[in-house]
Scaffold this motif. Sequence first.
Motif, PDB file in Angstrom:
ATOM      1  N   LEU A  40      13.168  30.958 -26.713  1.00  0.00           N
ATOM      2  CA  LEU A  40      12.459  30.978 -27.979  1.00  0.00           C
ATOM      3  C   LEU A  40      11.097  31.640 -27.826  1.00  0.00           C
ATOM      4  O   LEU A  40      10.492  31.629 -26.752  1.00  0.00           O
ATOM      5  CB  LEU A  40      12.312  29.558 -28.523  1.00  0.00           C
ATOM      6  N   ARG A  41      10.610  32.207 -28.921  1.00  0.00           N
ATOM      7  CA  ARG A  41       9.306  32.856 -28.941  1.00  0.00           C
ATOM      8  C   ARG A  41       8.225  31.805 -29.137  1.00  0.00           C
ATOM      9  O   ARG A  41       8.345  30.943 -29.992  1.00  0.00           O
ATOM     10  CB  ARG A  41       9.251  33.886 -30.078  1.00  0.00           C
ATOM     11  N   GLY A  42       7.183  31.864 -28.319  1.00  0.00           N
ATOM     12  CA  GLY A  42       6.083  30.905 -28.429  1.00  0.00           C
ATOM     13  C   GLY A  42       5.641  30.449 -27.057  1.00  0.00           C
ATOM     14  O   GLY A  42       5.720  31.185 -26.084  1.00  0.00           O
ATOM     15  N   ASP A  43       5.186  29.209 -27.006  1.00  0.00           N
ATOM     16  CA  ASP A  43       4.666  28.641 -25.766  1.00  0.00           C
ATOM     17  C   ASP A  43       5.777  28.357 -24.760  1.00  0.00           C
ATOM     18  O   ASP A  43       6.915  28.092 -25.147  1.00  0.00           O
ATOM     19  CB  ASP A  43       3.957  27.315 -26.043  1.00  0.00           C
ATOM     20  N   ALA A  44       5.407  28.354 -23.497  1.00  0.00           N
ATOM     21  CA  ALA A  44       6.282  27.873 -22.426  1.00  0.00           C
ATOM     22  C   ALA A  44       5.789  26.488 -22.018  1.00  0.00           C
ATOM     23  O   ALA A  44       4.615  26.160 -22.195  1.00  0.00           O
ATOM     24  CB  ALA A  44       6.251  28.820 -21.237  1.00  0.00           C
ATOM     25  N   VAL A  45       6.681  25.687 -21.470  1.00  0.00           N
ATOM     26  CA  VAL A  45       6.315  24.360 -20.975  1.00  0.00           C
ATOM     27  C   VAL A  45       5.729  24.544 -19.578  1.00  0.00           C
ATOM     28  O   VAL A  45       6.365  25.154 -18.718  1.00  0.00           O
ATOM     29  CB  VAL A  45       7.541  23.424 -20.933  1.00  0.00           C
ATOM     30  N   PRO A  46       4.516  24.051 -19.321  1.00  0.00           N
ATOM     31  CA  PRO A  46       3.893  24.236 -18.013  1.00  0.00           C
ATOM     32  C   PRO A  46       4.686  23.556 -16.885  1.00  0.00           C
ATOM     33  O   PRO A  46       5.389  22.566 -17.109  1.00  0.00           O
ATOM     34  CB  PRO A  46       2.524  23.563 -18.161  1.00  0.00           C
ATOM     35  N   ALA A  47       4.549  24.077 -15.677  1.00  0.00           N
ATOM     36  CA  ALA A  47       5.164  23.470 -14.495  1.00  0.00           C
ATOM     37  C   ALA A  47       4.606  22.068 -14.307  1.00  0.00           C
ATOM     38  O   ALA A  47       3.404  21.838 -14.449  1.00  0.00           O
ATOM     39  CB  ALA A  47       4.875  24.314 -13.262  1.00  0.00           C
ATOM     40  N   GLY A  48       5.477  21.115 -13.996  1.00  0.00           N
ATOM     41  CA  GLY A  48       5.059  19.754 -13.739  1.00  0.00           C
ATOM     42  C   GLY A  48       4.721  18.940 -14.978  1.00  0.00           C
ATOM     43  O   GLY A  48       4.258  17.814 -14.873  1.00  0.00           O
ATOM     44  N   ALA A  49       4.964  19.503 -16.149  1.00  0.00           N
ATOM     45  CA  ALA A  49       4.668  18.778 -17.392  1.00  0.00           C
ATOM     46  C   ALA A  49       5.741  17.724 -17.644  1.00  0.00           C
ATOM     47  O   ALA A  49       6.907  17.903 -17.296  1.00  0.00           O
ATOM     48  CB  ALA A  49       4.607  19.738 -18.565  1.00  0.00           C
ATOM     49  N   ILE A  50       5.335  16.633 -18.254  1.00  0.00           N
ATOM     50  CA  ILE A  50       6.269  15.603 -18.668  1.00  0.00           C
ATOM     51  C   ILE A  50       6.379  15.682 -20.188  1.00  0.00           C
ATOM     52  O   ILE A  50       5.385  15.520 -20.903  1.00  0.00           O
ATOM     53  CB  ILE A  50       5.812  14.202 -18.221  1.00  0.00           C
ATOM     54  N   ILE A  51       7.596  15.944 -20.657  1.00  0.00           N
ATOM     55  CA  ILE A  51       7.853  16.058 -22.091  1.00  0.00           C
ATOM     56  C   ILE A  51       8.183  14.660 -22.606  1.00  0.00           C
ATOM     57  O   ILE A  51       9.113  14.022 -22.115  1.00  0.00           O
ATOM     58  CB  ILE A  51       9.017  17.016 -22.368  1.00  0.00           C
ATOM     59  N   VAL A  52       7.390  14.187 -23.571  1.00  0.00           N
ATOM     60  CA  VAL A  52       7.555  12.814 -24.043  1.00  0.00           C
ATOM     61  C   VAL A  52       8.120  12.705 -25.453  1.00  0.00           C
ATOM     62  O   VAL A  52       8.542  11.628 -25.868  1.00  0.00           O
ATOM     63  CB  VAL A  52       6.231  12.021 -23.941  1.00  0.00           C
ATOM     64  N   ASP A  53       8.133  13.801 -26.206  1.00  0.00           N
ATOM     65  CA  ASP A  53       8.668  13.756 -27.567  1.00  0.00           C
ATOM     66  C   ASP A  53       9.001  15.172 -28.008  1.00  0.00           C
ATOM     67  O   ASP A  53       8.436  16.142 -27.488  1.00  0.00           O
ATOM     68  CB  ASP A  53       7.639  13.137 -28.523  1.00  0.00           C
ATOM     69  N   LEU A 100      15.692  14.131 -27.936  1.00  0.00           N
ATOM     70  CA  LEU A 100      14.651  13.579 -27.061  1.00  0.00           C
ATOM     71  C   LEU A 100      13.571  13.018 -27.979  1.00  0.00           C
ATOM     72  O   LEU A 100      12.990  13.758 -28.769  1.00  0.00           O
ATOM     73  CB  LEU A 100      14.044  14.646 -26.150  1.00  0.00           C
ATOM     74  N   THR A 101      13.329  11.730 -27.902  1.00  0.00           N
ATOM     75  CA  THR A 101      12.309  11.108 -28.749  1.00  0.00           C
ATOM     76  C   THR A 101      11.339  10.332 -27.871  1.00  0.00           C
ATOM     77  O   THR A 101      11.526  10.230 -26.647  1.00  0.00           O
ATOM     78  CB  THR A 101      12.946  10.137 -29.771  1.00  0.00           C
ATOM     79  N   ALA A 102      10.341   9.752 -28.499  1.00  0.00           N
ATOM     80  CA  ALA A 102       9.331   8.989 -27.772  1.00  0.00           C
ATOM     81  C   ALA A 102       9.919   7.760 -27.085  1.00  0.00           C
ATOM     82  O   ALA A 102       9.285   7.176 -26.207  1.00  0.00           O
ATOM     83  CB  ALA A 102       8.206   8.583 -28.708  1.00  0.00           C
ATOM     84  N   THR A 103      11.126   7.349 -27.454  1.00  0.00           N
ATOM     85  CA  THR A 103      11.748   6.195 -26.800  1.00  0.00           C
ATOM     86  C   THR A 103      12.833   6.605 -25.801  1.00  0.00           C
ATOM     87  O   THR A 103      13.449   5.750 -25.183  1.00  0.00           O
ATOM     88  CB  THR A 103      12.356   5.232 -27.842  1.00  0.00           C
ATOM     89  N   SER A 104      13.062   7.915 -25.638  1.00  0.00           N
ATOM     90  CA  SER A 104      14.024   8.423 -24.644  1.00  0.00           C
ATOM     91  C   SER A 104      13.345   8.538 -23.283  1.00  0.00           C
ATOM     92  O   SER A 104      12.119   8.623 -23.205  1.00  0.00           O
ATOM     93  CB  SER A 104      14.487   9.828 -25.026  1.00  0.00           C
ATOM     94  N   PRO A 105      14.134   8.592 -22.207  1.00  0.00           N
ATOM     95  CA  PRO A 105      13.514   8.897 -20.919  1.00  0.00           C
ATOM     96  C   PRO A 105      12.858  10.280 -20.985  1.00  0.00           C
ATOM     97  O   PRO A 105      13.452  11.215 -21.519  1.00  0.00           O
ATOM     98  CB  PRO A 105      14.692   8.907 -19.947  1.00  0.00           C
ATOM     99  N   PRO A 106      11.639  10.424 -20.497  1.00  0.00           N
ATOM    100  CA  PRO A 106      10.966  11.725 -20.551  1.00  0.00           C
ATOM    101  C   PRO A 106      11.613  12.739 -19.608  1.00  0.00           C
ATOM    102  O   PRO A 106      12.384  12.386 -18.721  1.00  0.00           O
ATOM    103  CB  PRO A 106       9.537  11.401 -20.128  1.00  0.00           C
ATOM    104  N   VAL A 107      11.255  14.005 -19.819  1.00  0.00           N
ATOM    105  CA  VAL A 107      11.761  15.117 -19.008  1.00  0.00           C
ATOM    106  C   VAL A 107      10.578  15.716 -18.268  1.00  0.00           C
ATOM    107  O   VAL A 107       9.530  15.958 -18.869  1.00  0.00           O
ATOM    108  CB  VAL A 107      12.406  16.192 -19.910  1.00  0.00           C
TER     109      VAL A 107
END
Length: 138
Positions: A40-53, A100-107
Amino acid sequence: MPIIDNTGKVLGGVGLGRLKPVAAVYDFAVDGGAVGDIPLRGDAVPAGAIIVDALLHVDGALVSANGTAALRAEAAGDIQTAAAATAAPWNGTGPKRASLTATSPPVKTTARRPIVLSIGTAALTAGRFTVVLWVVEL
């Protein structure tokens, strides 16, 4: 505005990291809809980031004869599991929650990664959405 690396990072375990948005867009008119992976066009997820929602805003419903769509950052379907393009969350417009929601295990990412749309079974023929991930960097 693109995400700025190292902004709001947790430094040496002191304090709490701030949530940062990572946003990207899919538009059939620009990106096409062939079966396979579309970064997708836009931001990339930084290395080592934890996605919470993960939030979606569907501006135009996805259209496909019998195709599926999923979103990933680190592994297949970790943001949105594969679902028929004619089913939720893709089939109606407006704000939605991804699987993936705020109550799911993070990535947690192991490297800097784009958000990727995975199209399966049959091509998309229309659609537009924005995805916003909320991440904390360690």
